[in-house]
Design a protein around this motif. Structure first.
Motif, PDB file in Angstrom:
ATOM      1  N   PHE A 168       0.383  13.438   1.114  1.00 58.49           N
ATOM      2  CA  PHE A 168      -0.415  12.295   0.670  1.00 58.49           C
ATOM      3  C   PHE A 168      -0.105  11.058   1.509  1.00 58.49           C
ATOM      4  O   PHE A 168      -1.016  10.335   1.923  1.00 58.49           O
ATOM      5  CB  PHE A 168      -0.168  12.023  -0.817  1.00 58.49           C
ATOM      6  CG  PHE A 168      -1.072  10.984  -1.380  1.00 58.49           C
ATOM      7  CD1 PHE A 168      -2.384  11.282  -1.695  1.00 58.49           C
ATOM      8  CD2 PHE A 168      -0.616   9.688  -1.582  1.00 58.49           C
ATOM      9  CE1 PHE A 168      -3.229  10.303  -2.209  1.00 58.49           C
ATOM     10  CE2 PHE A 168      -1.449   8.711  -2.099  1.00 58.49           C
ATOM     11  CZ  PHE A 168      -2.761   9.026  -2.407  1.00 58.49           C
ATOM     12  N   LEU A 169       1.172  10.824   1.783  1.00 54.22           N
ATOM     13  CA  LEU A 169       1.575   9.677   2.590  1.00 54.22           C
ATOM     14  C   LEU A 169       1.022   9.798   4.011  1.00 54.22           C
ATOM     15  O   LEU A 169       0.546   8.811   4.578  1.00 54.22           O
ATOM     16  CB  LEU A 169       3.096   9.549   2.620  1.00 54.22           C
ATOM     17  CG  LEU A 169       3.669   8.363   3.384  1.00 54.22           C
ATOM     18  CD1 LEU A 169       3.195   7.049   2.778  1.00 54.22           C
ATOM     19  CD2 LEU A 169       5.182   8.432   3.377  1.00 54.22           C
ATOM     20  N   SER A 170       1.048  10.988   4.575  1.00 54.53           N
ATOM     21  CA  SER A 170       0.485  11.199   5.910  1.00 54.53           C
ATOM     22  C   SER A 170      -1.001  10.870   5.925  1.00 54.53           C
ATOM     23  O   SER A 170      -1.505  10.253   6.871  1.00 54.53           O
ATOM     24  CB  SER A 170       0.691  12.641   6.356  1.00 54.53           C
ATOM     25  OG  SER A 170       2.045  12.924   6.512  1.00 54.53           O
ATOM     26  N   GLY A 171      -1.703  11.278   4.874  1.00 55.34           N
ATOM     27  CA  GLY A 171      -3.125  10.951   4.764  1.00 55.34           C
ATOM     28  C   GLY A 171      -3.358   9.454   4.672  1.00 55.34           C
ATOM     29  O   GLY A 171      -4.287   8.921   5.301  1.00 55.34           O
ATOM     30  N   GLN A 172      -2.533   8.766   3.893  1.00 52.80           N
ATOM     31  CA  GLN A 172      -2.647   7.311   3.778  1.00 52.80           C
ATOM     32  C   GLN A 172      -2.412   6.645   5.127  1.00 52.80           C
ATOM     33  O   GLN A 172      -3.139   5.718   5.497  1.00 52.80           O
ATOM     34  CB  GLN A 172      -1.631   6.767   2.773  1.00 52.80           C
ATOM     35  CG  GLN A 172      -2.067   6.822   1.342  1.00 52.80           C
ATOM     36  CD  GLN A 172      -1.058   6.116   0.445  1.00 52.80           C
ATOM     37  OE1 GLN A 172       0.146   6.326   0.573  1.00 52.80           O
ATOM     38  NE2 GLN A 172      -1.555   5.293  -0.456  1.00 52.80           N
ATOM     39  N   LEU A 173      -1.401   7.112   5.845  1.00 49.00           N
ATOM     40  CA  LEU A 173      -1.095   6.525   7.148  1.00 49.00           C
ATOM     41  C   LEU A 173      -2.217   6.782   8.159  1.00 49.00           C
ATOM     42  O   LEU A 173      -2.557   5.900   8.949  1.00 49.00           O
ATOM     43  CB  LEU A 173       0.233   7.053   7.678  1.00 49.00           C
ATOM     44  CG  LEU A 173       1.479   6.571   6.928  1.00 49.00           C
ATOM     45  CD1 LEU A 173       2.728   7.285   7.432  1.00 49.00           C
ATOM     46  CD2 LEU A 173       1.638   5.072   7.039  1.00 49.00           C
ATOM     47  N   ARG A 174      -2.798   7.988   8.123  1.00 53.47           N
ATOM     48  CA  ARG A 174      -3.932   8.275   9.008  1.00 53.47           C
ATOM     49  C   ARG A 174      -5.115   7.375   8.689  1.00 53.47           C
ATOM     50  O   ARG A 174      -5.782   6.858   9.590  1.00 53.47           O
ATOM     51  CB  ARG A 174      -4.342   9.736   8.899  1.00 53.47           C
ATOM     52  CG  ARG A 174      -3.707  10.601   9.952  1.00 53.47           C
ATOM     53  CD  ARG A 174      -4.263  12.007   9.942  1.00 53.47           C
ATOM     54  NE  ARG A 174      -3.213  12.860   9.386  1.00 53.47           N
ATOM     55  CZ  ARG A 174      -3.260  13.478   8.211  1.00 53.47           C
ATOM     56  NH1 ARG A 174      -4.319  13.416   7.461  1.00 53.47           N
ATOM     57  NH2 ARG A 174      -2.258  14.200   7.790  1.00 53.47           N
ATOM     58  N   THR A 175      -5.390   7.173   7.399  1.00 49.68           N
ATOM     59  CA  THR A 175      -6.489   6.307   6.980  1.00 49.68           C
ATOM     60  C   THR A 175      -6.246   4.872   7.439  1.00 49.68           C
ATOM     61  O   THR A 175      -7.148   4.220   7.969  1.00 49.68           O
ATOM     62  CB  THR A 175      -6.664   6.346   5.449  1.00 49.68           C
ATOM     63  OG1 THR A 175      -6.913   7.697   5.063  1.00 49.68           O
ATOM     64  CG2 THR A 175      -7.794   5.453   4.987  1.00 49.68           C
ATOM     65  N   LEU A 176      -5.028   4.368   7.227  1.00 51.00           N
ATOM     66  CA  LEU A 176      -4.703   3.008   7.660  1.00 51.00           C
ATOM     67  C   LEU A 176      -4.785   2.877   9.182  1.00 51.00           C
ATOM     68  O   LEU A 176      -5.276   1.870   9.699  1.00 51.00           O
ATOM     69  CB  LEU A 176      -3.314   2.623   7.170  1.00 51.00           C
ATOM     70  CG  LEU A 176      -3.171   2.348   5.676  1.00 51.00           C
ATOM     71  CD1 LEU A 176      -1.717   2.198   5.293  1.00 51.00           C
ATOM     72  CD2 LEU A 176      -3.958   1.111   5.280  1.00 51.00           C
ATOM     73  N   ALA A 213       0.818  -1.210   0.000  1.00 55.05           N
ATOM     74  CA  ALA A 213       0.000   0.000   0.000  1.00 55.05           C
ATOM     75  C   ALA A 213       0.853   1.262   0.000  1.00 55.05           C
ATOM     76  O   ALA A 213       0.471   2.281  -0.573  1.00 55.05           O
ATOM     77  CB  ALA A 213      -0.937   0.000   1.204  1.00 55.05           C
ATOM     78  N   LEU A 214       2.026   1.188   0.616  1.00 54.18           N
ATOM     79  CA  LEU A 214       2.871   2.375   0.749  1.00 54.18           C
ATOM     80  C   LEU A 214       4.068   2.375  -0.193  1.00 54.18           C
ATOM     81  O   LEU A 214       4.846   3.330  -0.206  1.00 54.18           O
ATOM     82  CB  LEU A 214       3.360   2.476   2.198  1.00 54.18           C
ATOM     83  CG  LEU A 214       2.261   2.561   3.254  1.00 54.18           C
ATOM     84  CD1 LEU A 214       2.868   2.519   4.638  1.00 54.18           C
ATOM     85  CD2 LEU A 214       1.408   3.797   3.059  1.00 54.18           C
ATOM     86  N   GLN A 262       4.483   5.488  -2.746  1.00 55.12           N
ATOM     87  CA  GLN A 262       4.918   6.734  -2.119  1.00 55.12           C
ATOM     88  C   GLN A 262       6.360   6.643  -1.620  1.00 55.12           C
ATOM     89  O   GLN A 262       7.106   7.616  -1.697  1.00 55.12           O
ATOM     90  CB  GLN A 262       3.979   7.107  -0.968  1.00 55.12           C
ATOM     91  CG  GLN A 262       2.637   7.607  -1.429  1.00 55.12           C
ATOM     92  CD  GLN A 262       2.742   8.833  -2.320  1.00 55.12           C
ATOM     93  OE1 GLN A 262       3.571   9.707  -2.116  1.00 55.12           O
ATOM     94  NE2 GLN A 262       1.901   8.899  -3.330  1.00 55.12           N
TER      95      GLN A 262
END
Length: 134
Positions: free
Chosen positions: A119-127, A8-9, A12
Motif C-alpha cells: 500500500f505504501l509503495s502504491g501511495q509513493l508511486r501515486t505521489l 500523507a504517509l 503507514q
C-alpha cells in the motif's frame, strides 16, 4: 510541502513501525519457547496504532540525573502496554509459549506487514506521478 507529504504517509509509517515491533515480540516468544517460566508477551495492534496516531505514543521518558555531569538523554518506550498471553494449556515448566499460536500470529503479522508495504509503495508511486505531472 514536506509536512503535507509527512501527513500523507504518517499512518503507514506508524503501522509499519508497530508491525515490525510486534514481529520482534513474537520472534522473542518463539526464541524462548524452551525457557522455563517464560511468559509469552504481545500487544494489541489496534490499540497501539490508535495511541501512536493520537501522538500519545511519542512521549519521551526523562531519565533521572543525580549529577550535573550526567547526560539528560531519553529512554526508548515500548510501543504500547505489553500484555501476557494466556495459554490454552498449561506447561509443566511454567512456560506459556504455544508454538502454534505464535507461528500463526507471526504469519498473520507478516502478511499485514507486506500488505502495508504494498500500500505504501502504491501511495509513493501515486505521489511521484503527481509531482512529475504525468
Amino acid at each position: 510541502m514536506l509536512s503535507k507529504l509527512d501527513r500523507a504517509l504518517f499512518f503507514q509509517e506508524q503501522a509499519l513501525t508497530l508491525r515490525a515491533a510486534r514481529q520482534q515480540v513474537l520472534a522473542g516468544n518463539i526464541a524462548n519457547a524452551d525457557t522455563p517460566h517464560y511468559k509469552a508477551r504481545d500487544f494489541v495492534f489496534a490499540t497501539a496504532l490508535q495511541r501512536a496516531l493520537s501522538n500519545r505514543g511519542s512521549e519521551a521518558v526523562r531519565l533521572a540525573t543525580t549529577s550535573p555531569r550526567h547526560l539528560a538523554g531519553s529512554g526508548d518506550v515500548a510501543p504500547t502496554a505489553m500484555l501476557y498471553r494466556q495459554p490454552g494449556q498449561a506447561s509443566a515448566d511454567g512456560n506459556t509459549v504455544e508454538m502454534d499460536v505464535e507461528r500463526s500470529q507471526l504469519a498473520e503479522n507478516s502478511i499485514f506487514y507486506e500488505a502495508g508495504l504494498t500500500f505504501l509503495s502504491g501511495q509513493l508511486r501515486t505521489l511521484s506521478s503527481a509531482l512529475q505531472g504525468q
